[in-house]
Design a protein around this motif. Sequence first.
Motif, mmCIF file in Angstrom:
data_model
loop_
_atom_site.group_PDB
_atom_site.id
_atom_site.type_symbol
_atom_site.label_atom_id
_atom_site.label_comp_id
_atom_site.label_asym_id
_atom_site.label_seq_id
_atom_site.Cartn_x
_atom_site.Cartn_y
_atom_site.Cartn_z
ATOM 1 N N PRO A 1 -22.138 -112.323 33.715
ATOM 2 C CA PRO A 1 -22.145 -110.929 33.704
ATOM 3 C C PRO A 1 -23.435 -110.420 32.943
ATOM 4 O O PRO A 1 -23.711 -110.886 31.844
ATOM 5 N N GLU A 2 -23.731 -109.316 33.368
ATOM 6 C CA GLU A 2 -24.854 -108.594 32.647
ATOM 7 C C GLU A 2 -24.499 -108.124 31.223
ATOM 8 O O GLU A 2 -25.494 -108.156 30.394
ATOM 9 N N SER A 3 -23.403 -107.853 31.010
ATOM 10 C CA SER A 3 -22.983 -107.330 29.641
ATOM 11 C C SER A 3 -22.975 -108.750 28.510
ATOM 12 O O SER A 3 -22.954 -108.548 27.350
ATOM 13 N N MET A 4 -23.228 -109.912 29.148
ATOM 14 C CA MET A 4 -23.140 -110.948 28.254
ATOM 15 C C MET A 4 -24.342 -111.763 28.466
ATOM 16 O O MET A 4 -24.494 -112.817 27.727
ATOM 17 N N GLN A 5 -25.362 -111.372 29.043
ATOM 18 C CA GLN A 5 -26.608 -112.038 29.074
ATOM 19 C C GLN A 5 -27.314 -112.189 27.924
ATOM 20 O O GLN A 5 -28.200 -113.228 27.604
ATOM 21 N N GLN A 6 -27.100 -111.267 26.856
ATOM 22 C CA GLN A 6 -28.224 -111.504 25.938
ATOM 23 C C GLN A 6 -27.730 -112.288 24.725
ATOM 24 O O GLN A 6 -28.334 -113.241 24.217
ATOM 25 N N HIS B 1 -23.995 -113.201 24.374
ATOM 26 C CA HIS B 1 -22.581 -113.646 24.524
ATOM 27 C C HIS B 1 -22.712 -114.702 25.779
ATOM 28 O O HIS B 1 -21.623 -115.019 26.280
#
Length: 341
Positions: A228-233, A235
């Motif tokens: 998920p984009e919200s976890m790519q950096q 998380h």
Amino acid sequence: MNNLLKKITIGIGAVLCLLSLSEPAMATRIKDMAAIQGVRSNQLTGYGLVVGLNGTGDKNNILFTRQSLTNMLKKMNLHFNKNQIKVKNVAAVMATANIPPFARIGDRIDITVSSLGDATSLKGGTLLMMPMKGVNGNVYAIAQGAVSLAIPAGVNDRSSHLLTARIINGATVEREIPFRLEGKEQLTLSLFRPDFTTARRVGDTINAALGEGIAKIIDAGSIRLNVPESMQQEHVAEFIADVEGLSVVPDTVAKVVINEKTGTVVIGSEVTISNVAVAHGDLNVTIQGQNPQYIMELPGTSTIGELVNGLNSLGVQPRDLISILESIKAAGALQASLEIL
């Protein structure tokens, strides 16, 4: 007939171990079924010297040991001709180790050392400082320390394996193997046992728990994970943990494994048998039959566990049991693969 079908334990001439998984399969965590591609241990090897042996080292005719000892002494400003060196307390060894994923500089790993020459024992020896290299030739760890043979209590040294030893925490990681999770948009989940049905169940479970489109089946052994984009950096690790914690019921292949040496029979949960009649010596067995002359009857598509338990209750010897199972398989009535060890 009913008395004959009772599952009574009867002593038999050889050991018979029957594992019949007739109950529904239990759910298994994904982390126990698969791993993220690229997250794995790597093998390291090294060459070195074990010193301090009590006259059990390499003999003088092992030239590489004397050459290695000469080279080591030269680095310490001690110059000798290799032909002048005659010692029995040194042995040349190869060391092996596995460096786990995400190992950091300063972490300790276990190593195994094995004799290369004609030493008779590594007992009491100490491994001198030695580089541990990967397949690319880079040094990833430095090993050193006292070797341990771990000889069981009461075992005579001469009857033990004295040429391989362990050094617990014997190597220090000096270089990290790069593998970054930050910024990963996709990961690949690799099943330990490739199976299309299991792969689909894993994919469906992940999508149901974490969102549709997260998992896409590539083949029987691989599932692509879209982070998920919200976890790519920051998380990605948490995302992997979420995936690993999910439970799936893996599919299994119907299989019967027989060890002829020990008489052990292991039966998978999906194994069934069709209509068949077997005569073996004084024993007659029928599946889906009404003839009263048969000693034991079972309904068609019975589990093989029921058949084996029934035969065991009649005191059938393991060797005869193996022959019966082989015959049922040859007749095409055993709906499973038969593997003989």
